[in-house]
Structure formats: C-alpha cells, structure tokens
Design a protein around this motif. Structure first.
Motif, PDB file in Angstrom:
ATOM      1  N   ASP A  28     -55.166   7.284   7.833  1.00  0.00           N
ATOM      2  CA  ASP A  28     -54.288   6.879   8.933  1.00  0.00           C
ATOM      3  C   ASP A  28     -54.391   7.806  10.119  1.00  0.00           C
ATOM      4  OD1 ASP A  28     -52.125   5.538   9.973  1.00  0.00           O
ATOM      5  OD2 ASP A  28     -50.646   5.679   8.484  1.00  0.00           O
ATOM      6  N   LEU A  29     -53.666   7.647  11.115  1.00  0.00           N
ATOM      7  CA  LEU A  29     -53.696   8.237  12.411  1.00  0.00           C
ATOM      8  C   LEU A  29     -53.732   9.696  12.188  1.00  0.00           C
ATOM      9  CD1 LEU A  29     -51.125   6.186  14.485  1.00  0.00           C
ATOM     10  CD2 LEU A  29     -53.545   5.949  14.510  1.00  0.00           C
ATOM     11  N   PRO A  30     -54.435  10.697  12.933  1.00  0.00           N
ATOM     12  CA  PRO A  30     -54.279  12.119  12.948  1.00  0.00           C
ATOM     13  C   PRO A  30     -52.991  12.445  13.121  1.00  0.00           C
ATOM     14  CG  PRO A  30     -55.428  11.442  14.590  1.00  0.00           C
ATOM     15  CD  PRO A  30     -55.183  10.243  14.264  1.00  0.00           C
ATOM     16  N   LEU A  31     -52.430  13.474  12.820  1.00  0.00           N
ATOM     17  CA  LEU A  31     -51.337  14.220  12.697  1.00  0.00           C
ATOM     18  C   LEU A  31     -50.822  14.323  14.132  1.00  0.00           C
ATOM     19  CD1 LEU A  31     -48.696  15.263  11.194  1.00  0.00           C
ATOM     20  CD2 LEU A  31     -49.784  17.444  11.213  1.00  0.00           C
ATOM     21  N   ASP A  32     -51.378  14.514  15.025  1.00  0.00           N
ATOM     22  CA  ASP A  32     -50.849  14.595  16.399  1.00  0.00           C
ATOM     23  C   ASP A  32     -50.561  13.375  17.055  1.00  0.00           C
ATOM     24  OD1 ASP A  32     -53.654  14.048  16.644  1.00  0.00           O
ATOM     25  OD2 ASP A  32     -54.074  14.757  18.347  1.00  0.00           O
ATOM     26  N   ARG A  33     -51.194  12.312  16.541  1.00  0.00           N
ATOM     27  CA  ARG A  33     -50.952  11.168  16.954  1.00  0.00           C
ATOM     28  C   ARG A  33     -49.833  10.400  16.222  1.00  0.00           C
ATOM     29  NH1 ARG A  33     -55.619   7.062  17.302  1.00  0.00           N
ATOM     30  NH2 ARG A  33     -54.273   5.806  18.009  1.00  0.00           N
ATOM     31  N   LEU A  34     -49.585  10.923  14.960  1.00  0.00           N
ATOM     32  CA  LEU A  34     -48.334  10.371  14.133  1.00  0.00           C
ATOM     33  C   LEU A  34     -47.175  11.003  14.828  1.00  0.00           C
ATOM     34  CD1 LEU A  34     -49.758  11.126  10.529  1.00  0.00           C
ATOM     35  CD2 LEU A  34     -49.393   8.713  11.528  1.00  0.00           C
ATOM     36  N   ARG A  35     -47.259  12.259  15.426  1.00  0.00           N
ATOM     37  CA  ARG A  35     -45.968  12.729  16.036  1.00  0.00           C
ATOM     38  C   ARG A  35     -45.527  12.096  17.330  1.00  0.00           C
ATOM     39  NH1 ARG A  35     -44.548  16.882  13.085  1.00  0.00           N
ATOM     40  NH2 ARG A  35     -46.095  18.318  11.892  1.00  0.00           N
ATOM     41  N   THR A  36     -46.338  11.084  17.715  1.00  0.00           N
ATOM     42  CA  THR A  36     -45.919  10.236  19.072  1.00  0.00           C
ATOM     43  C   THR A  36     -45.866   8.714  18.730  1.00  0.00           C
ATOM     44  OG1 THR A  36     -48.018  10.224  20.114  1.00  0.00           O
ATOM     45  CG2 THR A  36     -46.607  11.950  20.356  1.00  0.00           C
ATOM     46  N   TYR A  37     -46.326   8.276  17.624  1.00  0.00           N
ATOM     47  CA  TYR A  37     -46.582   7.063  17.194  1.00  0.00           C
ATOM     48  C   TYR A  37     -45.467   6.169  17.270  1.00  0.00           C
ATOM     49  CZ  TYR A  37     -47.268   2.795  14.741  1.00  0.00           C
ATOM     50  OH  TYR A  37     -46.990   1.500  13.969  1.00  0.00           O
ATOM     51  N   ARG A  38     -45.128   5.131  17.809  1.00  0.00           N
ATOM     52  CA  ARG A  38     -44.217   4.196  17.878  1.00  0.00           C
ATOM     53  C   ARG A  38     -44.378   2.851  17.156  1.00  0.00           C
ATOM     54  NH1 ARG A  38     -39.089   6.313  19.181  1.00  0.00           N
ATOM     55  NH2 ARG A  38     -39.265   8.306  20.338  1.00  0.00           N
ATOM     56  N   SER A  39     -43.480   2.167  16.509  1.00  0.00           N
ATOM     57  CA  SER A  39     -43.484   0.974  15.801  1.00  0.00           C
ATOM     58  C   SER A  39     -43.669  -0.261  16.647  1.00  0.00           C
ATOM     59  CB  SER A  39     -42.606   0.659  14.811  1.00  0.00           C
ATOM     60  OG  SER A  39     -42.635  -0.589  14.387  1.00  0.00           O
ATOM     61  N   ALA A  40     -44.550  -1.136  16.703  1.00  0.00           N
ATOM     62  CA  ALA A  40     -44.505  -2.469  17.178  1.00  0.00           C
ATOM     63  C   ALA A  40     -43.389  -3.498  16.980  1.00  0.00           C
ATOM     64  CB  ALA A  40     -45.916  -3.015  17.377  1.00  0.00           C
ATOM     65  N   SER A  41     -42.750  -3.005  15.667  1.00  0.00           N
ATOM     66  CA  SER A  41     -41.534  -3.930  15.205  1.00  0.00           C
ATOM     67  C   SER A  41     -40.747  -4.134  16.093  1.00  0.00           C
ATOM     68  CB  SER A  41     -40.852  -3.363  14.109  1.00  0.00           C
ATOM     69  OG  SER A  41     -40.013  -4.299  13.265  1.00  0.00           O
ATOM     70  N   GLU A  42     -40.426  -5.542  16.456  1.00  0.00           N
ATOM     71  CA  GLU A  42     -39.550  -6.251  17.442  1.00  0.00           C
ATOM     72  C   GLU A  42     -37.967  -6.375  16.828  1.00  0.00           C
ATOM     73  OE1 GLU A  42     -40.755  -9.520  19.372  1.00  0.00           O
ATOM     74  OE2 GLU A  42     -42.814  -8.607  19.852  1.00  0.00           O
ATOM     75  N   GLU A  43     -37.116  -5.667  17.466  1.00  0.00           N
ATOM     76  CA  GLU A  43     -35.656  -5.741  16.972  1.00  0.00           C
ATOM     77  C   GLU A  43     -35.170  -7.165  17.377  1.00  0.00           C
ATOM     78  OE1 GLU A  43     -31.648  -3.679  18.286  1.00  0.00           O
ATOM     79  OE2 GLU A  43     -32.977  -2.372  17.625  1.00  0.00           O
ATOM     80  N   PRO A  44     -34.661  -7.946  16.180  1.00  0.00           N
ATOM     81  CA  PRO A  44     -34.012  -9.045  16.658  1.00  0.00           C
ATOM     82  C   PRO A  44     -32.666  -8.939  17.518  1.00  0.00           C
ATOM     83  CG  PRO A  44     -34.446  -8.888  14.348  1.00  0.00           C
ATOM     84  CD  PRO A  44     -34.477  -7.504  14.819  1.00  0.00           C
ATOM     85  N   GLU A  45     -32.440  -9.735  18.345  1.00  0.00           N
ATOM     86  CA  GLU A  45     -31.324  -9.675  19.535  1.00  0.00           C
ATOM     87  C   GLU A  45     -29.921  -9.526  18.781  1.00  0.00           C
ATOM     88  OE1 GLU A  45     -31.271 -12.522  22.487  1.00  0.00           O
ATOM     89  OE2 GLU A  45     -33.449 -11.830  23.175  1.00  0.00           O
ATOM     90  N   ASP A  46     -29.844 -10.279  17.666  1.00  0.00           N
ATOM     91  CA  ASP A  46     -28.875 -10.356  16.821  1.00  0.00           C
ATOM     92  C   ASP A  46     -28.880  -9.216  15.574  1.00  0.00           C
ATOM     93  OD1 ASP A  46     -30.378 -11.783  15.088  1.00  0.00           O
ATOM     94  OD2 ASP A  46     -28.995 -13.345  14.692  1.00  0.00           O
ATOM     95  N   PHE A  47     -29.445  -8.416  15.668  1.00  0.00           N
ATOM     96  CA  PHE A  47     -29.535  -7.537  14.405  1.00  0.00           C
ATOM     97  C   PHE A  47     -28.024  -6.711  14.070  1.00  0.00           C
ATOM     98  CE2 PHE A  47     -30.006  -2.978  12.510  1.00  0.00           C
ATOM     99  CZ  PHE A  47     -31.073  -3.290  11.729  1.00  0.00           C
TER     100      PHE A  47
END
Length: 325
Positions: A5-24
C-alpha cells in the motif's frame, strides 16, 4: 506479503474518495427511529459458566425490526455498584462463542457486553442469532446481501443492532451509562466506527484493524475476502458498479468517523491485505474528535497488534472509562 500500500508518510495524509450521500443523516435517523418503535426488551439471564472471577448473563434484546439479538454480559464477581461498560462487536464470520472467551474487560474491572452478530457465527466462533431477512442473489458471505439498495443491505440491520446493543447495555442497573466505550476487531472495528458516528455520548472508541472503510479503494486494492465478495458479485452482475457503490456509501466507516464525538484509539498493520492500511487511515484521518491515536504494526498482516494491541487498549481505555464525559 511485503508492503503493498502507500508509504506511511502518505498514509498519514491520505483521504478517501468515497462520496457521502446527501441524505446520509436522514437515512440513519429514519432507520434508528423505526428500530426504536420496537420495545428494547433487554433480558439478562444468569449463566452457570463455571467461572469464579466473573458473573455471566445470557442477553437477548430487540435489534433491527424488533428481531431478537443475543449477547453475553460479563461482570466482575460480586459487583454491587454501576460500572463503566465496554460494548464489543465481533469479527467477520464469528458469533458470541462461549462466555469464558470474554474475560478481558471484566478482569480489568469493567462491565463487558458482547453483541452476537446476526446470521454469522459459523466461521471461527459459534453464534446464536439468525437473520430472518432475505435478499436478492448474493455472493456467498454477507457483503453482497441486499446490496441492490441501502434499505435492504445486510449492514443496515447489523449497524442498527449495534446501536441497540449500546442501549441494551446501558439499560442494565449495574452499568454506568455515562461511561460507555465501544470496541471491536476487523468487522467489529467497522461496526465500532458506525456506532461512534451514530451514538453521540460515548467516552471512548477503539476500532482495531477496522473493516468496512473506504469501499472505493478497498474493493479495488485487495483481492482477499471479504472485500473480494463485492468484486465477485460485480463480475456476475455487470453494469451495477455505480449502484453498488451508492449503497456502500451509506455504510462506509469514513463517513461515520467524520461524525464521531469521542476519543479514539485505532490500529493497523502495514501488510494487512484484508483491511489495507490506506482504508484504515482513511477512517482515522476523517475521524472528527481531536483526541485520536493509531498504533501502527509495521510487519503485520490482519492480526495487527493482536495481544499487543489489547495491552495498548488496557493502557489507554481505563482512564477514559473512569473519567466519563
């Protein structure tokens, strides 16, 4: 397996591309409101476990749809005053098992509520809670049951059970409801994050190598089950990728983490093929409470820290449980 997976320094800043539903929030508010139209009906029956240091109760409470859900409730022997409680959720395929396998938190001086997992309990530990709800065609396992729509998805039922489990634990007279923590490993860690986002007054959250996080990345990064169940479903049901990811967005630990209001201790293994570290860091980096930490196990797969992580939890959790909110 070496690191993939990503190296640890990039893991610490990684953000998901998962889109939150408007009606969550509306989806989960409706779901929990419907569940609460059923009486909780939490029942605690003493069990002759053969254990001298703890008292054990066989628990039944009403979960999603009013369906009966089982659990164990374990107290230090001779408890006569309300104690802080640790509510625990279980890993994929397992059930509540036998009482003598749940001694850690009562041995540390706390009440311990273990929720059985509906429909599971035939993998690594036995379960006693059926799932009476059917689904359309699914790949063997639980990841694709009802995946056509968020209202029919399996984890809607399971996450609702988990919120009701917290309510059932707090209903016991020997529990100090103001001092409630939640924890779990793998699937149990994913359920822990869901509860952290749905229950606003917890004092601590401890998701260990959590599953059910950052579905867009997890389902394409690893070919290990259980995430691969989703890929195998889509292999047969061509053209449903957008529909499936829309459903999964309502159950992504990243979105629950963004709503959390309690301190948290996470863990991850950098060689974890089951719950890749980037998916865990996606939830950790989104976690809303400012007091959060993550134990990183550099050369470990899905076992993560195992007993070393339990030791870390024993150093971290008691002070927060005793202090309360």
């Amino acid at each position: 397996m070496a690191r993939f997976d990503l190296p640890l320094d990039r893991l610490r800043t990684y953000r998901s591309a998962s889109e939150e539903p408007e009606d969550f929030d509306a989806f989960w508010s409706k779901t929990l409101s419907e569940a609460r139209t059923h009486r909780l009906d939490a029942r605690y029956e003493p069990v002759a476990s053969g254990l001298a240091t703890v008292e054990v109760y066989d628990v039944t409470f009403a979960g999603f749809g009013g369906h009966p859900v089982k659990g164990w409730f374990v107290l230090p022997a001779g408890t006569d005053r309300p104690l802080p409680v640790v509510v625990e959720f279980l890993g994929y395929g397992g059930g509540r098992g036998l009482p003598h396998t749940h001694l850690l938190w009562a041995s540390a001086g706390f009440a311990h509520f273990v929720m059985d997992t509906r429909g599971q309990g035939s993998g690594w530990a036995t379960g006693d809670t059926p799932d009476p709800v059917g689904s359309a065609p699914a790949f063997p396992g639980f990841m694709t049951r009802g995946i056509e729509d968020p209202f029919t998805y399996y984890y809607r039922r399971l996450f609702t059970d988990a919120v009701r489990a917290v309510e059932a634990a707090r209903a016991h007279p020997l529990v100090d409801a103001a001092r409630t923590a939640v924890t779990g490993v793998s699937q149990g860690g994913g359920i822990t994050l869901a509860v952290a986002g749905l229950v606003r007054d917890l004092v601590a959250v401890a998701p260990d190598v959590p599953f059910l996080c950052d579905f867009p990345r997890a389902t394409t990064l690893t070919d290990r089950d259980p995430y691969r169940e989703i890929g195998n479903y889509l292999k047969m049901h061509r053209g449903r990728v957008d529909q499936v990811h829309r459903t999964l967005a309502y159950f992504d630990g990243v979105h629950f983490a963004a709503r959390a209001t309690a301190p948290a201790l996470f863990s991850t293994g950098l060689e974890d093929l089951t719950c890749p570290p980037s998916t865990v860091f996606a939830a950790f980096n989104a976690y809303a409470h400012e007091e959060k930490a993550i134990e990183v196990y550099d050369f470990n797969d899905h076992e993560g820290g195992d007993t070393f992580q339990q030791a870390a939890q024993l150093r971290w959790l008691p002070a927060r449980l005793r202090a309360g909110r």
